[in-house]
Scaffold this motif. Structure first.
Motif, mmCIF file in Angstrom:
data_model
loop_
_atom_site.group_PDB
_atom_site.id
_atom_site.type_symbol
_atom_site.label_atom_id
_atom_site.label_comp_id
_atom_site.label_asym_id
_atom_site.label_seq_id
_atom_site.Cartn_x
_atom_site.Cartn_y
_atom_site.Cartn_z
ATOM 1 N N ILE A 30 0.845 -1.199 0.000
ATOM 2 C CA ILE A 30 0.000 0.000 0.000
ATOM 3 C C ILE A 30 0.881 1.251 0.000
ATOM 4 C CG2 ILE A 30 -1.608 1.316 1.454
ATOM 5 C CD1 ILE A 30 -2.881 -1.421 2.155
ATOM 6 N N GLY A 32 3.784 1.408 -1.189
ATOM 7 C CA GLY A 32 4.415 1.438 -2.515
ATOM 8 C C GLY A 32 3.535 2.025 -3.598
ATOM 9 N N VAL A 33 2.223 1.923 -3.437
ATOM 10 C CA VAL A 33 1.307 2.461 -4.451
ATOM 11 C C VAL A 33 0.993 3.939 -4.184
ATOM 12 C CG1 VAL A 33 -1.046 2.335 -5.387
ATOM 13 C CG2 VAL A 33 0.250 0.231 -4.965
ATOM 14 N N TYR A 34 0.633 4.252 -2.940
ATOM 15 C CA TYR A 34 0.088 5.577 -2.645
ATOM 16 C C TYR A 34 1.126 6.571 -2.116
ATOM 17 C CZ TYR A 34 -4.080 2.786 -3.112
ATOM 18 O OH TYR A 34 -5.020 1.922 -3.602
ATOM 19 N N CYS A 35 2.036 6.105 -1.279
ATOM 20 C CA CYS A 35 2.924 7.028 -0.560
ATOM 21 C C CYS A 35 4.208 7.330 -1.332
ATOM 22 C CB CYS A 35 3.257 6.461 0.821
ATOM 23 S SG CYS A 35 1.821 5.798 1.696
ATOM 24 N N VAL A 36 4.658 6.303 -2.098
ATOM 25 C CA VAL A 36 5.950 6.428 -2.786
ATOM 26 C C VAL A 36 5.975 7.598 -3.767
ATOM 27 C CG1 VAL A 36 7.255 5.267 -4.639
ATOM 28 C CG2 VAL A 36 6.886 4.111 -2.477
ATOM 29 N N GLN A 37 4.806 7.985 -4.314
ATOM 30 C CA GLN A 37 4.814 9.063 -5.303
ATOM 31 C C GLN A 37 5.434 10.348 -4.734
ATOM 32 O OE1 GLN A 37 0.792 9.636 -6.905
ATOM 33 N NE2 GLN A 37 -0.142 8.777 -5.082
ATOM 34 N N CYS A 38 5.303 10.575 -3.446
ATOM 35 C CA CYS A 38 5.925 11.764 -2.843
ATOM 36 C C CYS A 38 7.017 11.394 -1.829
ATOM 37 C CB CYS A 38 4.861 12.628 -2.157
ATOM 38 S SG CYS A 38 3.697 13.340 -3.340
ATOM 39 N N GLY A 40 8.735 8.610 -1.672
ATOM 40 C CA GLY A 40 9.883 8.022 -2.353
ATOM 41 C C GLY A 40 10.170 6.565 -2.077
ATOM 42 N N LEU A 41 10.886 5.965 -3.011
ATOM 43 C CA LEU A 41 11.273 4.553 -2.889
ATOM 44 C C LEU A 41 12.108 4.327 -1.631
ATOM 45 C CD1 LEU A 41 12.288 3.981 -6.630
ATOM 46 C CD2 LEU A 41 10.331 2.916 -5.478
ATOM 47 N N GLN A 42 12.880 5.359 -1.256
ATOM 48 C CA GLN A 42 13.722 5.216 -0.062
ATOM 49 C C GLN A 42 13.005 5.651 1.212
ATOM 50 O OE1 GLN A 42 18.113 6.117 -1.044
ATOM 51 N NE2 GLN A 42 16.971 7.393 -2.471
ATOM 52 N N THR A 46 11.838 11.660 -0.865
ATOM 53 C CA THR A 46 12.460 11.996 -2.148
ATOM 54 C C THR A 46 11.735 11.312 -3.317
ATOM 55 O OG1 THR A 46 14.043 10.180 -1.896
ATOM 56 C CG2 THR A 46 14.755 12.350 -1.146
ATOM 57 N N GLY A 47 10.404 11.399 -3.321
ATOM 58 C CA GLY A 47 9.612 10.763 -4.379
ATOM 59 C C GLY A 47 9.721 11.475 -5.714
ATOM 60 N N ILE A 48 9.110 10.862 -6.705
ATOM 61 C CA ILE A 48 9.222 11.381 -8.070
ATOM 62 C C ILE A 48 8.560 12.754 -8.236
ATOM 63 C CG2 ILE A 48 7.120 10.189 -8.899
ATOM 64 C CD1 ILE A 48 9.109 9.647 -11.425
ATOM 65 N N LEU B 43 -6.948 -4.709 -5.104
ATOM 66 C CA LEU B 43 -5.690 -3.968 -5.228
ATOM 67 C C LEU B 43 -4.690 -4.782 -6.061
ATOM 68 C CD1 LEU B 43 -3.968 -1.499 -4.387
ATOM 69 C CD2 LEU B 43 -3.268 -2.771 -2.370
ATOM 70 N N TYR B 83 3.160 4.176 -12.327
ATOM 71 C CA TYR B 83 4.407 4.875 -11.997
ATOM 72 C C TYR B 83 5.276 4.091 -10.997
ATOM 73 C CZ TYR B 83 3.413 6.000 -7.198
ATOM 74 O OH TYR B 83 3.208 5.864 -5.857
ATOM 75 N N PHE B 84 4.595 3.354 -10.089
ATOM 76 C CA PHE B 84 5.378 2.714 -9.008
ATOM 77 C C PHE B 84 6.204 1.530 -9.510
ATOM 78 C CE2 PHE B 84 0.857 1.517 -8.659
ATOM 79 C CZ PHE B 84 0.920 0.166 -8.911
ATOM 80 N N LYS B 92 18.845 13.135 -6.432
ATOM 81 C CA LYS B 92 18.149 13.940 -5.422
ATOM 82 C C LYS B 92 16.793 13.356 -5.071
ATOM 83 C CE LYS B 92 20.176 18.405 -6.553
ATOM 84 N NZ LYS B 92 19.971 19.634 -7.313
ATOM 85 N N ASN B 93 16.148 12.766 -6.063
ATOM 86 C CA ASN B 93 14.828 12.181 -5.839
ATOM 87 C C ASN B 93 14.602 11.095 -6.883
ATOM 88 O OD1 ASN B 93 14.443 15.152 -7.178
ATOM 89 N ND2 ASN B 93 13.267 13.596 -8.280
ATOM 90 N N ASP B 94 13.505 10.336 -6.717
ATOM 91 C CA ASP B 94 13.192 9.276 -7.681
ATOM 92 C C ASP B 94 12.984 9.898 -9.064
ATOM 93 O OD1 ASP B 94 13.254 7.649 -5.495
ATOM 94 O OD2 ASP B 94 11.071 7.511 -5.281
ATOM 95 N N SER B 168 3.547 11.685 -11.158
ATOM 96 C CA SER B 168 2.918 10.382 -10.920
ATOM 97 C C SER B 168 1.522 10.281 -11.529
ATOM 98 C CB SER B 168 2.863 10.063 -9.425
ATOM 99 O OG SER B 168 2.032 10.974 -8.762
ATOM 100 N N TRP B 199 -4.461 5.596 -7.418
ATOM 101 C CA TRP B 199 -3.638 6.355 -6.480
ATOM 102 C C TRP B 199 -3.876 7.851 -6.522
ATOM 103 C CZ3 TRP B 199 -1.975 3.169 -10.371
ATOM 104 C CH2 TRP B 199 -1.419 3.770 -11.500
#
Lengths: 118, 225
Positions: A30, A32-38, A40-42, A46-48, B43, B83-84, B92-94, B168, B199
């Motif tokens: 979850i 990985g789908v919703y939160c990673v966009q901002c 980030g993967l780490q 530091t999301g996209i 999902l 995107y994921f 600096k960022n993805d 995204s 998302w």
């Protein structure tokens, strides 16, 4: 025979009991789908989408900052958005997309990510 | 009882007609896009999907845009879809990972016209995209622009004016050329009605916000310039 029986029993028990790691994996998915966009993967903010954001997303690996934020505030921020906890509007409301249980799972997952508790 | 029978017959006919319309498309389309409303709303389906659902394409897109885009498909989602699965860690960022972003097939003119015709027959139910949900009041566009960039934070995930914005979500620099106004309004109000786990958050927007944002977006037609 005895060993086979035991193996079968252990196998069945593993199949029937959803382990803690399965629950964690689902929260991780979850995230990985919703939160990673901002965030980030780490998971460190530091999301996209970050270059487009006027406010940097929370670094979920920051043990100090996350440690100072209680579970109920994290829950509220996810469910009702940043404005509900006096933070940025850029953190949206996820209460319509995620169930209360999924949000509780995310709060738990965040505690694993930050290696901190409150 | 008679009404119920009629309703069932109507629904069946609607389902069959959208299914047969979808059958006219190249079978490779359905390899990535749902052309009939999926029964699986889990999902897991979102996690394994390769392209956006198109079962409501006829209520979403403008036909002229489809004909043109299918002949020269430029990415609508700058970071790939979903995107994921198509981003990687950057300095600096993805950042988007081009090696994971598949190009959309390019169609010849006649094929693009035929595909667009078929896609336009895939209509959303009337209660999903109610005709006239966008009231057409364009005076709100300026406030819509402020809502997009500032008050509602849409810009965090979508590129709007001048291509500024997050990656995204689909770029909206040409939203007015690509999308029908009623679709923009209906989708913005509740994306999960179209796509249960998508998302994009539902932001509890008031109708006034929806009207203003739609007025702003239908004016955007700059493409990816």
């Amino acid at each position: 025979m005895k060993t086979q029986m035991l193996a079968a029993f252990v196998g069945l028990a593993l199949l029937l009991a959803p382990s803690a790691s399965q629950a964690d994996q689902s929260s991780e998915q979850i995230y990985g789908v919703y939160c990673v966009q901002c965030h980030g993967l780490q998971r460190n903010g530091t999301g996209i989408n970050v270059p487009a954001l006027s406010v940097k997303p929370r670094d979920h690996t920051d043990a100090k900052g996350m440690g100072d934020t209680p579970d109920d505030e994290l829950f509220k921020a996810i469910k009702e958005g940043g404005l509900a906890v006096n933070k940025s509007v850029l953190m949206p409301t996820w209460g319509h997309v995620l169930s209360e249980n999924q949000i509780k799972g995310l709060v738990k997952y965040l505690r694993q990510v930050c290696k901190c508790g409150k | 009882m008679k009404g119920l029978l009629l309703a069932v017959a109507g629904l069946t006919a609607a389902l069959l007609s959208s299914a047969s319309a979808a059958d006219k498309l190249d079978p490779s389309c359905s390899g990535c896009h749902a052309l009939v409303k999926p029964t699986d709303t889990s999902l897991d389906r979102l996690l394994t999907r390769k392209g956006p659902d198109l079962w409501f394409a006829g209520s979403k897109f403008k036909k002229e845009w489809l004909v043109s885009w299918l002949q020269d498909p430029k990415p609508i989602r700058p970071a790939g879809y979903p995107y994921f699965k198509t981003v990687k860690k950057g300095d600096k960022n993805d950042v988007p990972d081009p090696s994971k972003i598949a190009a959309h097939p390019k169609l010849k003119k006649a094929d693009a016209e035929a595909a667009a015709e078929t896609l336009m027959a895939l209509k959303a139910p009337a209660d999903l995209v109610p005709a006239g949900i966008f009231k057409g009041e364009m005076k709100g566009a300026r406030m819509g622009s402020l809502a997009f960039v500032k008050f509602r934070g849409c810009v965090a995930c979508h590129q709007g004016e001048k291509g500024e914005g997050g990656l995204s979500g689909p770029r909206l620099t040409d939203a007015g050329a690509r999308l029908q106004a009623d679709f923009i309004a209906a989708y913005t109000a509740d994306p999960q009605r179209f796509d249960p786990h998508i998302w994009m958050p539902t932001s509890n927007l008031k109708d006034q916000d929806i009207q203003r944002l739609t007025a702003f977006l239908v004016q955007l037609s700059q493409g990816d310039k």
